[in-house]
Scaffold this motif. Structure first.
Motif, mmCIF file in Angstrom:
data_model
loop_
_atom_site.group_PDB
_atom_site.id
_atom_site.type_symbol
_atom_site.label_atom_id
_atom_site.label_comp_id
_atom_site.label_asym_id
_atom_site.label_seq_id
_atom_site.Cartn_x
_atom_site.Cartn_y
_atom_site.Cartn_z
ATOM 1 N N THR A 147 32.269 52.360 -38.214
ATOM 2 C CA THR A 147 30.606 52.804 -37.902
ATOM 3 C C THR A 147 30.281 52.731 -36.672
ATOM 4 O O THR A 147 30.574 51.699 -35.908
ATOM 5 C CB THR A 147 29.953 51.724 -38.927
ATOM 6 O OG1 THR A 147 30.243 51.847 -40.142
ATOM 7 C CG2 THR A 147 28.439 52.020 -38.746
ATOM 8 N N ARG A 197 23.889 67.097 -30.904
ATOM 9 C CA ARG A 197 25.140 66.570 -31.789
ATOM 10 C C ARG A 197 25.339 65.117 -31.490
ATOM 11 O O ARG A 197 26.346 64.601 -31.906
ATOM 12 C CB ARG A 197 26.245 67.479 -31.522
ATOM 13 C CG ARG A 197 26.050 69.041 -31.764
ATOM 14 C CD ARG A 197 27.275 69.850 -31.741
ATOM 15 N NE ARG A 197 28.357 69.381 -32.513
ATOM 16 C CZ ARG A 197 29.520 70.050 -32.356
ATOM 17 N NH1 ARG A 197 29.881 71.025 -31.623
ATOM 18 N NH2 ARG A 197 30.454 69.457 -33.272
ATOM 19 N N VAL A 198 24.611 64.721 -30.527
ATOM 20 C CA VAL A 198 24.901 63.248 -30.431
ATOM 21 C C VAL A 198 24.362 61.976 -31.185
ATOM 22 O O VAL A 198 23.121 62.260 -31.450
ATOM 23 C CB VAL A 198 24.646 62.888 -28.788
ATOM 24 C CG1 VAL A 198 24.565 61.609 -28.405
ATOM 25 C CG2 VAL A 198 25.111 63.779 -27.649
ATOM 26 N N GLN A 199 25.102 61.258 -31.878
ATOM 27 C CA GLN A 199 24.388 60.287 -32.664
ATOM 28 C C GLN A 199 24.122 59.019 -31.878
ATOM 29 O O GLN A 199 24.689 58.631 -30.915
ATOM 30 C CB GLN A 199 25.564 59.567 -33.604
ATOM 31 C CG GLN A 199 26.095 60.891 -34.414
ATOM 32 C CD GLN A 199 27.365 60.028 -35.465
ATOM 33 O OE1 GLN A 199 27.114 58.931 -36.205
ATOM 34 N NE2 GLN A 199 28.327 60.772 -35.617
ATOM 35 N N GLY A 200 22.816 58.718 -32.343
ATOM 36 C CA GLY A 200 22.238 57.565 -31.611
ATOM 37 C C GLY A 200 22.607 56.227 -32.338
ATOM 38 O O GLY A 200 23.291 56.284 -33.263
ATOM 39 N N ASN A 234 15.128 65.137 -30.447
ATOM 40 C CA ASN A 234 16.060 65.060 -31.829
ATOM 41 C C ASN A 234 16.018 63.780 -32.358
ATOM 42 O O ASN A 234 16.758 63.210 -33.235
ATOM 43 C CB ASN A 234 17.592 65.445 -31.370
ATOM 44 C CG ASN A 234 17.656 67.103 -31.077
ATOM 45 O OD1 ASN A 234 17.693 67.829 -32.088
ATOM 46 N ND2 ASN A 234 17.675 67.226 -29.685
ATOM 47 N N THR A 255 16.652 60.753 -31.382
ATOM 48 C CA THR A 255 17.473 59.788 -30.960
ATOM 49 C C THR A 255 16.827 58.731 -30.187
ATOM 50 O O THR A 255 16.096 59.160 -29.330
ATOM 51 C CB THR A 255 18.508 60.458 -29.910
ATOM 52 O OG1 THR A 255 19.200 61.547 -30.646
ATOM 53 C CG2 THR A 255 19.623 59.469 -29.482
#
Length: 248
Positions: free
Chosen positions: A2, A113-116, A144, A146
């Motif tokens: 995760t 596309r960057v997960q925060g 977005n 984030t």
């Protein structure tokens, strides 16, 4: 696994924009030489749209032969080569020249596309990764949704960005593993707009998150030496300094 967050110091989010907007033309020339040489060698791309045959040879030699030491003056050939490439590519934007533009975009970071959450640390004296480019990326990530922790560092150059932000970065990482709610320097005002509170406030001289040089000064390490090779291209800053010194 995760992912609980990502922290980056002076991330080169947009390669073409950094090569266009970096404040040191000599650093830009050396970085451009590394990129063009590697793509040309690996994929067989000709450099005819970038430079003439003579300057193409200089680009390849700069990328192949340079490991600049910060504790001593660069070779005269290195200085002359960088100055020549800087002049030859002065009005060239690889974002508009194919196939190099496509490769620059493919190797850049899409904020959508960057997960925060994210922590981004950026030095205001960085001549390799332009602070304005990093700030643009952070704003896009804010749009977005984030969550971003923005750390702007006074007097910090590219080579010490990670060290100068280490205390706040480690505290932020620890809080993510502890399950705490991530701080957010993007503050939504409505569904249609976002206020970049901590990010834009730093532009106005009222920073929300800044790490001063007095909190972590590692310049002594650089003065004592340390070799910087092409895979660590912030050494181009030394070339710019020496070249200016020669002119004086």
């Amino acid at each position: 696994m995760t992912l609980v967050g990502a922290a980056a110091a002076a991330p080169p989010t947009d390669l073409a924009a950094n090569l266009r907007e970096g404040s040191d033309k000599n650093a830009r020339a050396l970085l451009l030489s590394f990129a063009l040489h590697s793509w040309s060698e690996l994929y067989g791309f000709p450099l005819d749209a970038i430079a003439n045959r003579t300057n193409q040879g200089i680009i390849h030699r700069l990328a192949q032969n340079n490991c600049v030491s910060l504790e001593k003056k660069p070779r005269l050939g290195t200085i002359l080569g960088i100055v020549t490439v800087a002049r030859a590519t002065k009005n060239k934007d690889i974002a508009t020249i194919e196939p190099f533009g496509s490769f620059a975009r493919a190797n850049s970071v899409d904020p959508a596309r960057v997960q925060g959450p994210l922590l981004i640390a950026q030095g205001d004296r960085d001549t390799i990764v332009a602070p304005a480019v990093t700030r643009t990326f952070a704003r896009s990530a804010c749009r977005n949704r984030t969550k971003i922790r923005w750390v702007e560092m006074r007097g910090t150059e590219h080579g010490t960005s990670a060290k100068d932000s280490v205390a706040e970065t480690l505290a932020w990482i620890g809080a993510r593993f502890a399950g705490e709610a991530p701080p957010d320097d993007c503050r939504a005002r409505s569904s249609a707009s976002v206020e970049y509170a901590g990010i834009d406030r730093s532009l106005a001289g009222q920073p929300r998150n800044r790490v001063g040089a007095e909190q972590a000064d590692y310049r002594g390490d650089r003065e004592r030496g340390g070799k910087q090779c092409p895979e660590q291209p912030h050494s181009a800053q030394a070339v710019g300094i020496e070249e200016r010194g020669d002119r004086r």
